[in-house]
Design a protein around this motif. Structure first.
Motif, PDB file in Angstrom:
ATOM      1  N   ARG A   1       9.737  -2.564   6.023  1.00  0.00           N
ATOM      2  CA  ARG A   1       8.696  -2.169   6.723  1.00  0.00           C
ATOM      3  C   ARG A   1       8.131  -0.882   6.010  1.00  0.00           C
ATOM      4  NH1 ARG A   1      11.984  -0.313  11.429  1.00  0.00           N
ATOM      5  NH2 ARG A   1      13.201   0.399   9.469  1.00  0.00           N
ATOM      6  N   PRO A   2       6.892  -0.394   6.282  1.00  0.00           N
ATOM      7  CA  PRO A   2       6.202   0.478   5.585  1.00  0.00           C
ATOM      8  C   PRO A   2       7.227   1.696   5.737  1.00  0.00           C
ATOM      9  CG  PRO A   2       4.520  -0.579   6.639  1.00  0.00           C
ATOM     10  CD  PRO A   2       5.936  -1.158   7.189  1.00  0.00           C
ATOM     11  N   GLU A   3       7.697   2.163   6.757  1.00  0.00           N
ATOM     12  CA  GLU A   3       8.677   3.265   7.025  1.00  0.00           C
ATOM     13  C   GLU A   3      10.036   3.149   6.280  1.00  0.00           C
ATOM     14  OE1 GLU A   3       7.472   1.167   9.332  1.00  0.00           O
ATOM     15  OE2 GLU A   3       8.497   0.966  10.999  1.00  0.00           O
ATOM     16  N   ASP A   4      10.350   1.948   5.692  1.00  0.00           N
ATOM     17  CA  ASP A   4      11.404   1.813   4.652  1.00  0.00           C
ATOM     18  C   ASP A   4      10.972   2.256   3.248  1.00  0.00           C
ATOM     19  OD1 ASP A   4      13.324   0.845   6.750  1.00  0.00           O
ATOM     20  OD2 ASP A   4      12.224  -1.101   6.457  1.00  0.00           O
ATOM     21  N   VAL A   5       9.926   2.395   3.009  1.00  0.00           N
ATOM     22  CA  VAL A   5       9.487   2.285   1.580  1.00  0.00           C
ATOM     23  C   VAL A   5       9.896   3.559   1.116  1.00  0.00           C
ATOM     24  CG1 VAL A   5       7.594   2.030   0.046  1.00  0.00           C
ATOM     25  CG2 VAL A   5       7.872   0.513   1.851  1.00  0.00           C
ATOM     26  N   GLU A   6       9.776   4.602   1.713  1.00  0.00           N
ATOM     27  CA  GLU A   6       9.951   5.747   0.975  1.00  0.00           C
ATOM     28  C   GLU A   6      11.667   5.728   0.526  1.00  0.00           C
ATOM     29  OE1 GLU A   6       8.263   9.488   2.573  1.00  0.00           O
ATOM     30  OE2 GLU A   6       8.559  10.523   0.541  1.00  0.00           O
ATOM     31  N   GLU A   7      12.378   5.444   1.250  1.00  0.00           N
ATOM     32  CA  GLU A   7      13.831   5.422   1.095  1.00  0.00           C
ATOM     33  C   GLU A   7      13.983   4.581  -0.238  1.00  0.00           C
ATOM     34  OE1 GLU A   7      16.237   4.092   4.376  1.00  0.00           O
ATOM     35  OE2 GLU A   7      18.310   4.435   2.983  1.00  0.00           O
ATOM     36  N   ILE A   8      13.407   3.420  -0.211  1.00  0.00           N
ATOM     37  CA  ILE A   8      13.602   2.578  -1.349  1.00  0.00           C
ATOM     38  C   ILE A   8      13.013   3.166  -2.557  1.00  0.00           C
ATOM     39  CG2 ILE A   8      12.734   0.294  -2.638  1.00  0.00           C
ATOM     40  CD1 ILE A   8      12.909  -0.892   0.091  1.00  0.00           C
ATOM     41  N   PHE A   9      11.884   4.008  -2.545  1.00  0.00           N
ATOM     42  CA  PHE A   9      11.232   4.670  -3.714  1.00  0.00           C
ATOM     43  C   PHE A   9      12.131   5.751  -4.438  1.00  0.00           C
ATOM     44  CE2 PHE A   9       8.305   6.783  -6.306  1.00  0.00           C
ATOM     45  CZ  PHE A   9       7.459   6.051  -6.518  1.00  0.00           C
ATOM     46  N   ASP A  10      12.722   6.503  -3.346  1.00  0.00           N
ATOM     47  CA  ASP A  10      13.218   7.616  -3.726  1.00  0.00           C
ATOM     48  C   ASP A  10      14.871   7.359  -4.312  1.00  0.00           C
ATOM     49  OD1 ASP A  10      11.195   9.273  -2.892  1.00  0.00           O
ATOM     50  OD2 ASP A  10      11.872  10.294  -1.293  1.00  0.00           O
ATOM     51  N   SER A  11      15.355   6.735  -3.491  1.00  0.00           N
ATOM     52  CA  SER A  11      16.791   6.174  -3.623  1.00  0.00           C
ATOM     53  C   SER A  11      16.991   5.436  -4.912  1.00  0.00           C
ATOM     54  CB  SER A  11      17.636   5.603  -2.272  1.00  0.00           C
ATOM     55  OG  SER A  11      19.087   5.328  -2.834  1.00  0.00           O
ATOM     56  N   HIS A  12      16.272   4.279  -4.761  1.00  0.00           N
ATOM     57  CA  HIS A  12      16.501   3.125  -5.808  1.00  0.00           C
ATOM     58  C   HIS A  12      15.566   3.532  -6.906  1.00  0.00           C
ATOM     59  CE1 HIS A  12      17.123  -1.294  -6.792  1.00  0.00           C
ATOM     60  NE2 HIS A  12      17.239  -0.763  -7.681  1.00  0.00           N
ATOM     61  N   LEU A  13      14.177   3.352  -6.990  1.00  0.00           N
ATOM     62  CA  LEU A  13      13.174   3.307  -7.891  1.00  0.00           C
ATOM     63  C   LEU A  13      13.487   4.724  -8.696  1.00  0.00           C
ATOM     64  CD1 LEU A  13      10.042   1.928  -6.380  1.00  0.00           C
ATOM     65  CD2 LEU A  13      12.114   0.838  -7.320  1.00  0.00           C
TER      66      LEU A  13
ATOM     67  N   GLN B   1       0.897  -1.184   0.019  1.00  0.00           N
ATOM     68  CA  GLN B   1      -0.325   0.188  -0.050  1.00  0.00           C
ATOM     69  C   GLN B   1       0.801   1.181   0.036  1.00  0.00           C
ATOM     70  OE1 GLN B   1      -3.410   0.120  -0.294  1.00  0.00           O
ATOM     71  NE2 GLN B   1      -2.936   1.984  -0.882  1.00  0.00           N
ATOM     72  N   LYS B   2       1.844   1.369   0.802  1.00  0.00           N
ATOM     73  CA  LYS B   2       2.675   2.522   0.616  1.00  0.00           C
ATOM     74  C   LYS B   2       3.472   2.652  -0.378  1.00  0.00           C
ATOM     75  CE  LYS B   2       5.242   5.640   3.120  1.00  0.00           C
ATOM     76  NZ  LYS B   2       4.373   6.857   3.563  1.00  0.00           N
ATOM     77  N   PHE B   3       3.924   1.563  -1.099  1.00  0.00           N
ATOM     78  CA  PHE B   3       4.393   1.850  -2.479  1.00  0.00           C
ATOM     79  C   PHE B   3       3.511   2.386  -3.649  1.00  0.00           C
ATOM     80  CE2 PHE B   3       7.806  -1.245  -1.490  1.00  0.00           C
ATOM     81  CZ  PHE B   3       9.009  -0.686  -2.041  1.00  0.00           C
ATOM     82  N   ALA B   4       2.155   2.013  -3.610  1.00  0.00           N
ATOM     83  CA  ALA B   4       1.157   2.303  -4.224  1.00  0.00           C
ATOM     84  C   ALA B   4       0.861   3.801  -3.816  1.00  0.00           C
ATOM     85  CB  ALA B   4      -0.169   1.506  -4.037  1.00  0.00           C
ATOM     86  N   ASP B   5       0.804   4.286  -2.649  1.00  0.00           N
ATOM     87  CA  ASP B   5       0.642   5.659  -2.319  1.00  0.00           C
ATOM     88  C   ASP B   5       1.732   6.508  -2.830  1.00  0.00           C
ATOM     89  OD1 ASP B   5      -1.618   4.721  -0.755  1.00  0.00           O
ATOM     90  OD2 ASP B   5      -0.873   4.983   1.087  1.00  0.00           O
ATOM     91  N   LEU B   6       3.001   6.200  -2.743  1.00  0.00           N
ATOM     92  CA  LEU B   6       4.113   6.831  -3.133  1.00  0.00           C
ATOM     93  C   LEU B   6       3.985   7.055  -4.622  1.00  0.00           C
ATOM     94  CD1 LEU B   6       6.907   5.944  -0.786  1.00  0.00           C
ATOM     95  CD2 LEU B   6       5.359   8.064  -0.772  1.00  0.00           C
ATOM     96  N   LEU B   7       3.662   5.890  -5.435  1.00  0.00           N
ATOM     97  CA  LEU B   7       3.479   6.085  -6.767  1.00  0.00           C
ATOM     98  C   LEU B   7       2.602   7.339  -7.124  1.00  0.00           C
ATOM     99  CD1 LEU B   7       4.421   4.432  -9.377  1.00  0.00           C
ATOM    100  CD2 LEU B   7       2.236   3.279  -9.056  1.00  0.00           C
ATOM    101  N   ASN B   8       1.368   7.220  -6.715  1.00  0.00           N
ATOM    102  CA  ASN B   8       0.502   8.000  -6.801  1.00  0.00           C
ATOM    103  C   ASN B   8       0.876   9.628  -6.449  1.00  0.00           C
ATOM    104  OD1 ASN B   8      -2.058   8.627  -7.489  1.00  0.00           O
ATOM    105  ND2 ASN B   8      -2.880   8.781  -5.546  1.00  0.00           N
ATOM    106  N   GLN B   9       1.509   9.602  -5.031  1.00  0.00           N
ATOM    107  CA  GLN B   9       1.927  11.023  -4.540  1.00  0.00           C
ATOM    108  C   GLN B   9       2.769  11.645  -5.532  1.00  0.00           C
ATOM    109  OE1 GLN B   9       3.359  10.825  -0.600  1.00  0.00           O
ATOM    110  NE2 GLN B   9       1.443   9.710   0.191  1.00  0.00           N
TER     111      GLN B   9
END
Lengths: 109, 109
Positions: free
Chosen positions: A80-92, A34-42
């Protein structure tokens, strides 16, 4: 739709309650998805990044929730959900994988 | 477990019956998934190839069942169970994608 530059797969396999191996869903994978999907949208990253939930076991259950990023073939564990934004921004987005969250290499030995 | 050399993802998303977009499951994706899993077992390709079912829509529904192979990022469409062994042998094992089954490039334009 453009082909995604990076495609992230989150294991959301479910085993029955009490199963000795447990499963990623029991370990919080749906919130991670859900967190990945939220960030994709945001971050309006559609077309560049794709987020998919995987129904079948990806393997290293003891490191669940397991997340795999292609085409890089980077395997993350205990996300964990709190790790997701780091993966999103740094890696994806940025192309720099988050080493502290890698499934340990000896698992693939 | 070794990291797979090739990882095949089959969309097995399900929409309610009568949904105007339909879904890959309605178009036969579960049989396609089963065929990949059967071949993985028959050909004892565990460790080299991984087969995963994806719960969420992969996008080009009109070309379902959709199958994606990473790290190559090859997208197949309208895959029937009788196409699976060719993809398995030629691409997953042999490294040569099966062009006649590609999702047309203009879909990604």
């Amino acid at each position: 739709m453009p082909k995604p530059e990076r495609h992230v797969f989150i294991c959301v396999n479910q085993r029955p309650a009490g199963h000795p191996m447990g499963c990623c869903s029991e370990r919080g994978a749906v919130s991670v998805w859900q967190k990945f999907a939220d960030l994709l949208n945001q971050k309006q990253a559609f077309g560049k990044i794709m987020v998919s939930g995987v129904r079948s076991c990806l393997g290293p259950c003891q490191f669940g929730p397991v997340v795999v990023v292609y085409p890089d073939a980077v395997w993350y564990g205990k996300v964990r959900p709190e790790d997701v934004e780091e993966i999103f921004d740094s890696h994806l987005v940025g192309g720099k994988p988050v080493e502290r969250l890698f499934v340990p290499p000896e698992v693939f030995g």
